[in-house]
Design an enzyme around this catalytic site. Structure first.
Site, PDB file in Angstrom:
ATOM      1  N   THR A 109       0.856  -1.196   0.000  1.00 24.21           N
ATOM      2  CA  THR A 109       0.000   0.000   0.000  1.00 24.21           C
ATOM      3  C   THR A 109       0.893   1.248   0.000  1.00 24.21           C
ATOM      4  OG1 THR A 109      -0.257  -0.144   2.402  1.00 24.21           O
ATOM      5  CG2 THR A 109      -2.016  -1.082   1.057  1.00 24.21           C
ATOM      6  N   LYS A 164       4.353  -6.894   3.799  1.00 23.57           N
ATOM      7  CA  LYS A 164       4.099  -5.492   3.469  1.00 23.57           C
ATOM      8  C   LYS A 164       3.793  -4.753   4.771  1.00 23.57           C
ATOM      9  CE  LYS A 164       0.649  -3.405   3.201  1.00 23.57           C
ATOM     10  NZ  LYS A 164      -0.282  -2.582   4.076  1.00 23.57           N
ATOM     11  N   ASN A 194       0.488  10.634   6.321  1.00 24.18           N
ATOM     12  CA  ASN A 194      -0.692  10.203   7.056  1.00 24.18           C
ATOM     13  C   ASN A 194      -1.770  11.265   7.160  1.00 24.18           C
ATOM     14  OD1 ASN A 194      -0.400   7.368   7.922  1.00 24.18           O
ATOM     15  ND2 ASN A 194       1.593   8.178   8.554  1.00 24.18           N
ATOM     16  N   THR A 207       2.055  -8.823  11.823  1.00 23.35           N
ATOM     17  CA  THR A 207       1.705  -7.600  11.119  1.00 23.35           C
ATOM     18  C   THR A 207       1.107  -7.925   9.776  1.00 23.35           C
ATOM     19  OG1 THR A 207       2.365  -5.411  10.456  1.00 23.35           O
ATOM     20  CG2 THR A 207       3.854  -7.183   9.851  1.00 23.35           C
ATOM     21  N   GLU A 230       6.991   4.637   6.888  1.00 22.21           N
ATOM     22  CA  GLU A 230       6.563   5.895   6.295  1.00 22.21           C
ATOM     23  C   GLU A 230       7.464   7.041   6.746  1.00 22.21           C
ATOM     24  OE1 GLU A 230       1.866   4.664   5.870  1.00 22.21           O
ATOM     25  OE2 GLU A 230       2.526   5.865   7.562  1.00 22.21           O
TER      26      GLU A 230
END
Lengths: 407, 407
Positions: A155, A181, A402, A192, A278
């Site tokens: 993603t 991922k 985010n 996860t 991220e």
């Protein structure tokens, strides 16, 4: 941003496993967003799942299917773009419709299909788009599609994650290949979203579950990006038995060798997630030793790993040991004697027994902090327990991602 | 950035209290960085302090001095620019030298001086600069210096924080005035650095401590910016008795009235900290009801309040209820039945009994999220306990501030 090289080498096929990834248009066009993993008959599967109470519909169904069938499973059906979480009873209906459709096409029981979803929370799963893509997905199943599957489950990740390890056991070559991922909403609690691992060793269900749980506890359950446990976390392990060797036949040292290789694969998959966190510009290992219990070592490690102040100091390459101490001090360790606590950055002693090390200089600290990979070692000086977790920094880019991505 | 207006009205003098703020050059030039608060003889003082195990040298000494003297205290000596935390034995020596110096100039016992420090952690306190500024500070003591003291204790704050409330009790006017500072490293655990409150009511030590602890538990202990508890948190309350009324003489309803006013002052000081949180663009109230225990309500409230994903969604004014549910689900409430959980944004029902509300529309949610002040209400649907906490969002500016400020 990301840290590390992202180079994990070649992903080898595992006999008994075929994969495909196709474009279903779940949320975006021109993007492979549905992955099918076919597992040969006679294989055994184990899984660990998020402990988030709001676990998504597909997670509940996947867990139920595997448990009902005592480890028998023929297909993993994975979509990105939509997490099918917070979708109530409709979410279960939609996930089951996908399983049903795949089962009909493939000629197996719907309970032998495990559904997995990742993406935006709280929107209805477009099950029709997924089922429409399934005939093509089945046609394209190939043993050597691990890399394209690794890409198909991403993603906000910037790159695929995977690893293969091979061993010689009882004169046969045994392969373990896995993909994962994840880049945000990462503090796995049992696993996860998403990791898929397969081996051609033969392992029975109970033993496979034990091997997976052990490996997860030292890999996915030791990483954090933002302290947020996903509603869709899952880590699956399949054992096809096609190498012609059974775990139970192995000598103790060969069992240990297999365990070690499995742990290595899962740990690498977990670390690749942190490297691709991220907005990450730092890869940080936090080693806590000298605790009375493993639990208190983890409390300290996570307090440091999840402190926004420590993480922003890391972004700035600032050897701000005061923030590390402050996080250790609030971690809730009972009766912690701060005069026993020591902290190092890599090999540079920062704090010795509660005070700034006499040898420390800002230059030495700065030199370590300028690195991309940093180890913060914390010795609580009160016992023999130790634990390690991995994390990333907190950058403006994390906030940007985010504040714009609807996860 | 900050939210709210920052307008707290006029700060009234409290008879028996004189204050001054001066430039000592602790870390920066041309900045009032030392504040002295003189408390009249015969006053009573209560305090609550950080529970961070790495509590700073001045906190330890302040607590010890007040405890040794059973609530007698003549001076609060506050510096910014340097937290004197993580400074070991030298830190205690430096803090005591400041107390000693002020005591000699003022003609009191050093134990009647309570030292407080805020600023960078881990650097030696420049005690000489502080003591050099004390003669001037004593000369400038004035009863109406509350606002300049409120400014003198700030660090990354963008504006001063204070409130006055007056009451008529037994025919006399009783005043409560308080000031606070704080914008980051905010998750007070017993109190937050720094709040100073005084009243001219007469209250004995044990009762004053009880009043303060009660008020703090519903104010400073209910706010979080980043989950990081400071090493230097302190909240102090002085009762000078100069209004000529004693707490013990009050009727039960007057006692309740005083308690209410004191709570109001502390709650306002706490809320002003959240409004001025580093990088804040949102002021968020999190109401959790329907819990079995107060503890589980707080677990849920803090899990939501401290979730980086919820906080970045708030920054983006994104009604991302999936992230709220994910945070509720990972809060660790035992046996939480998600089908009993309901969530509202202000008066807009988002989730009812675990599912998206039938009445909900993205437009309604967006309208609330566009506001500066937002209440997230979460009903766990399993009991009568409820709790409220206040927090801010997580913006790129928070990261910029903390990647550049050496706290």
């Amino acid at each position: 941003m990301a840290t590390g090289t992202g180079d994990f080498g070649v992903l080898s096929a595992v006999e008994g496993i075929r994969l495909s990834s196709v474009e279903a248009g779940v949320r975006y066009q021109n993007r492979r967003d549905v992955v099918v993993v076919e597992i040969a008959e006679g294989s055994t599967v184990a899984g660990v799942y998020t402990l988030n109470a709001f676990c998504a519909a597909p997670v509940k169904i996947a867990r139920q299917h595997l448990s009902d069938n005592q480890g028998k499973c023929r297909y993993w059906l994975i979509n990105t773009g939509n997490a099918n979480a917070g979708t109530g009873k409709q979410g279960a209906v939609d996930a089951l419709a996908c399983c049903q459709s795949l089962a009909e096409l493939a000629g197996c029981d719907p309970s032998e299909v495990m559904p997995f979803s990742t993406g935006v929370i709280g929107e209805r799963l477009p099950a029709g788009r997924i089922t429409a893509a399934l005939p093509g997905a089945l046609e394209q199943l190939q043993p050597d599609n691990w890399l394209s599957a690794a890409k198909g489950i991403l993603t906000t990740d910037t790159r695929p994650k995977g690893l293969t390890r091979t061993l010689q056991l009882n004169g046969r070559t045994v392969t373990i290949t896995g993909i994962s991922k994840g880049a945000g909403m990462i503090k796995p609690n049992m696993a996860t979203m998403l990791a898929y691992v397969a081996t051609d060793l033969s392992v029975d269900y109970a033993q496979l579950q034990a091997l997976l749980s052990d490996a997860v506890s030292q890999s996915f359950n030791r990483i954090t990006v933002d302290g947020d446990t996903s509603t869709n976390d899952c880590c699956m392990l399949a054992a096809t038995g096609r190498a012609g060797v059974a775990f139970t036949e192995l000598s103790d040292s060969d069992k240990a060798q297999f365990r070690g290789a499995l742990n290595e694969v899962l740990q690498s998959l977990a670390i690749q997630i942190i490297e691709d966190a991220e907005g990450a510009s730092k890869f940080v290992t936090i080693d806590v030793s000298g605790g009375e219990t493993s639990k208190e070592c983890l409390q300290v490690a996570y307090a440091v790993a999840e402190s926004p102040l420590v993480k922003t100091a890391l972004t700035a390459s600032d050897p701000n040991w005061g923030r590390i101490l402050a996080a250790v001090g609030r971690a809730g360790v009972p009766a912690l004697d701060v005069d026993s606590v020591s902290v190092s950055l890599d090999a540079v002693p920062l704090v010795e027994r509660g005070q700034l090390s006499a040898d420390y200089s800002e230059e030495k600290g700065q030199a370590v902090m300028n690195q991309e990979a940093i180890t913060i070692s914390i010795d609580l000086g009160r016992g023999d327990a130790k634990e390690r977790v991995w994390t990333s920094d907190l950058s403006e880019e994390y906030v940007r991602i985010n504040a714009s991505y609807r996860s």
